[in-house]
Structures are given as C-alpha cells and as structure tokens.
Write a protein that holds these residues in place. Structure first.
Motif, PDB file in Angstrom:
ATOM      1  N   ARG A   9       0.823  -1.204   0.000  1.00  0.00           N
ATOM      2  CA  ARG A   9       0.000   0.000   0.000  1.00  0.00           C
ATOM      3  C   ARG A   9       0.859   1.257   0.000  1.00  0.00           C
ATOM      4  N   ILE A  10       1.932   1.262   0.779  1.00  0.00           N
ATOM      5  CA  ILE A  10       2.825   2.426   0.800  1.00  0.00           C
ATOM      6  C   ILE A  10       3.444   2.637  -0.577  1.00  0.00           C
ATOM      7  N   TRP A  11       3.856   1.553  -1.203  1.00  0.00           N
ATOM      8  CA  TRP A  11       4.490   1.668  -2.509  1.00  0.00           C
ATOM      9  C   TRP A  11       3.513   2.141  -3.585  1.00  0.00           C
ATOM     10  N   SER A  12       2.286   1.647  -3.557  1.00  0.00           N
ATOM     11  CA  SER A  12       1.344   1.936  -4.641  1.00  0.00           C
ATOM     12  C   SER A  12       0.438   3.131  -4.387  1.00  0.00           C
ATOM     13  N   VAL A  13       0.560   3.793  -3.257  1.00  0.00           N
ATOM     14  CA  VAL A  13      -0.323   4.913  -2.941  1.00  0.00           C
ATOM     15  C   VAL A  13      -0.161   6.060  -3.929  1.00  0.00           C
ATOM     16  N   VAL A  14       0.985   6.171  -4.559  1.00  0.00           N
ATOM     17  CA  VAL A  14       1.216   7.275  -5.503  1.00  0.00           C
ATOM     18  C   VAL A  14       0.345   7.143  -6.751  1.00  0.00           C
ATOM     19  N   ASP A  15      -0.217   5.958  -6.996  1.00  0.00           N
ATOM     20  CA  ASP A  15      -1.067   5.752  -8.162  1.00  0.00           C
ATOM     21  C   ASP A  15      -2.550   5.961  -7.876  1.00  0.00           C
ATOM     22  N   THR A  16      -2.914   6.254  -6.651  1.00  0.00           N
ATOM     23  CA  THR A  16      -4.315   6.502  -6.334  1.00  0.00           C
ATOM     24  C   THR A  16      -4.682   7.925  -6.755  1.00  0.00           C
ATOM     25  N   GLN A  22      -1.848  15.491  -5.833  1.00  0.00           N
ATOM     26  CA  GLN A  22      -1.007  16.260  -4.918  1.00  0.00           C
ATOM     27  C   GLN A  22       0.366  16.512  -5.524  1.00  0.00           C
ATOM     28  N   ALA A  23       0.936  17.630  -5.116  1.00  0.00           N
ATOM     29  CA  ALA A  23       2.266  17.992  -5.601  1.00  0.00           C
ATOM     30  C   ALA A  23       3.324  17.264  -4.787  1.00  0.00           C
ATOM     31  N   GLY A  24       4.488  17.114  -5.384  1.00  0.00           N
ATOM     32  CA  GLY A  24       5.609  16.510  -4.682  1.00  0.00           C
ATOM     33  C   GLY A  24       6.075  15.234  -5.360  1.00  0.00           C
ATOM     34  N   SER A  25       7.221  14.756  -4.903  1.00  0.00           N
ATOM     35  CA  SER A  25       7.776  13.534  -5.471  1.00  0.00           C
ATOM     36  C   SER A  25       7.009  12.329  -4.938  1.00  0.00           C
ATOM     37  N   HIS A  26       7.294  11.164  -5.524  1.00  0.00           N
ATOM     38  CA  HIS A  26       6.638   9.936  -5.068  1.00  0.00           C
ATOM     39  C   HIS A  26       6.957   9.658  -3.600  1.00  0.00           C
ATOM     40  N   GLN A  28       7.631  11.850  -1.248  1.00  0.00           N
ATOM     41  CA  GLN A  28       6.885  12.788  -0.409  1.00  0.00           C
ATOM     42  C   GLN A  28       5.423  12.342  -0.261  1.00  0.00           C
ATOM     43  N   LYS A  29       4.846  11.837  -1.345  1.00  0.00           N
ATOM     44  CA  LYS A  29       3.467  11.345  -1.299  1.00  0.00           C
ATOM     45  C   LYS A  29       3.375  10.116  -0.402  1.00  0.00           C
ATOM     46  N   ARG A  30       4.357   9.236  -0.509  1.00  0.00           N
ATOM     47  CA  ARG A  30       4.364   8.052   0.349  1.00  0.00           C
ATOM     48  C   ARG A  30       4.502   8.451   1.819  1.00  0.00           C
ATOM     49  N   TRP A  31       5.358   9.414   2.103  1.00  0.00           N
ATOM     50  CA  TRP A  31       5.545   9.870   3.470  1.00  0.00           C
ATOM     51  C   TRP A  31       4.249  10.492   4.008  1.00  0.00           C
ATOM     52  N   ARG A  32       3.544  11.255   3.151  1.00  0.00           N
ATOM     53  CA  ARG A  32       2.261  11.820   3.544  1.00  0.00           C
ATOM     54  C   ARG A  32       1.264  10.712   3.903  1.00  0.00           C
ATOM     55  N   TYR A  33       1.277   9.651   3.116  1.00  0.00           N
ATOM     56  CA  TYR A  33       0.377   8.535   3.399  1.00  0.00           C
ATOM     57  C   TYR A  33       0.762   7.836   4.709  1.00  0.00           C
ATOM     58  N   ILE A  34       2.029   7.634   4.940  1.00  0.00           N
ATOM     59  CA  ILE A  34       2.491   6.968   6.162  1.00  0.00           C
ATOM     60  C   ILE A  34       2.037   7.742   7.403  1.00  0.00           C
TER      61      ILE A  34
END
Length: 149
Positions: A9-16, A22-26, A28-34
């Motif tokens: 889920r952490i790895w694939s959250v950037v594809d949701t 959202q802006a930012g690198s992959h 950063q998006k993963r960290w936001r999800y965590i």
C-alpha cells in the motif's frame, strides 16, 4: 502478510487518484500517506510483532491497537460512514457531555471520600478509589459496592 500488504500500500499509494493530484515527489506522497491516521493504525497493528524481536517484555497489551483497524470499515460501510460523520459533527457536544460527567464524577468522589473514608476505609481509602466508586455508580445500575457479594 500484514507487513507485505502494508508495504504494498505504501508503494502503490502514488497511483491513487487522491495522491496523483497532490504535488511533490513519489517519496513525499508516500511519506504523507504513512503519516495519515489509517496508515498509523495499521503500523500500530503490526508493530508489536516486530518489537518482540528486540524487546524482551510482555507486549501483549499493544495488540489492542489491532482493534483500531475496525475504523477501516468506514471506507466500505455506509452505516460506519454515517456513524463517523455523526461523531465529527457532534464532537463538541460529546466533549461537553463527557466534561460534565467527569466533573460530576470528581465532585461525587471527593464528597464520598470526605464523608465515608473513616466508616468504610476499605472502599474509600483514597480519592482514586472513590473515583472508581463514582464512575461505576454514575454509569451503571444495580452495582453492589462490595464487589458483587
């Protein structure tokens, strides 16, 4: 299995769709999800398993965090979504009600401690013991003070 699912889920959250906008690198998006509440609940659910390898202590009480995963059902259940919306909309009223209950409980405990400590020292030897009495008395019906005897 939970760890594998959590990592996936952490790895694939950037594809949701939510995180694609959202802006930012992959990363950063993963960290936001965590740091999101549901991801933290999932981490707390699997963490006791791994802490057992490093800490030699009884960590069974940490398993209670697994119960928090029930809140993930809000995604799939209309009734749970409605319940969560009610809690969100009425949070100030609920906070006020619990505050009043706590104040009444504290006043009752202090009064009972003051009045009954000499007569029943086994039940009212301290204010925390009197608070237990007041909590049980204010929230239940038919409780016997002597432990159900």
């Amino acid at each position: 299995m939970f760890t594998l699912e959590y990592g996936t889920r952490i790895w694939s959250v950037v594809d949701t769709p939510l995180y694609q906008q959202q802006a930012g690198s992959h990363w950063q998006k993963r960290w936001r999800y965590i740091r999101s509440p549901l991801a933290i609940i999932d981490l707390l659910a699997i963490l006791p398993f791994y802490l057992g390898f490093f800490i030699q202590a009884d960590l069974r009480y940490l398993r209670v965090f697994r119960l928090l995963r029930v809140f993930k059902l809000t995604r799939y259940s209309r009734a749970m979504q409605l319940l969560m919306n009610v809690f969100k909309e009425e949070r100030y009223s609920l906070f006020a009600a619990f505050s009043v209950l706590f104040i009444i409980m504290l006043v009752a405990a202090c009064a009972m401690y003051t009045l009954e400590r000499d007569i029943q020292p086994e039940h009212f030897s301290s204010i925390p013991q009197a608070m237990w009495w007041s909590l049980v008395t204010l929230t239940t019906v038919g409780y016997k003070l002597c432990g159900g005897r």
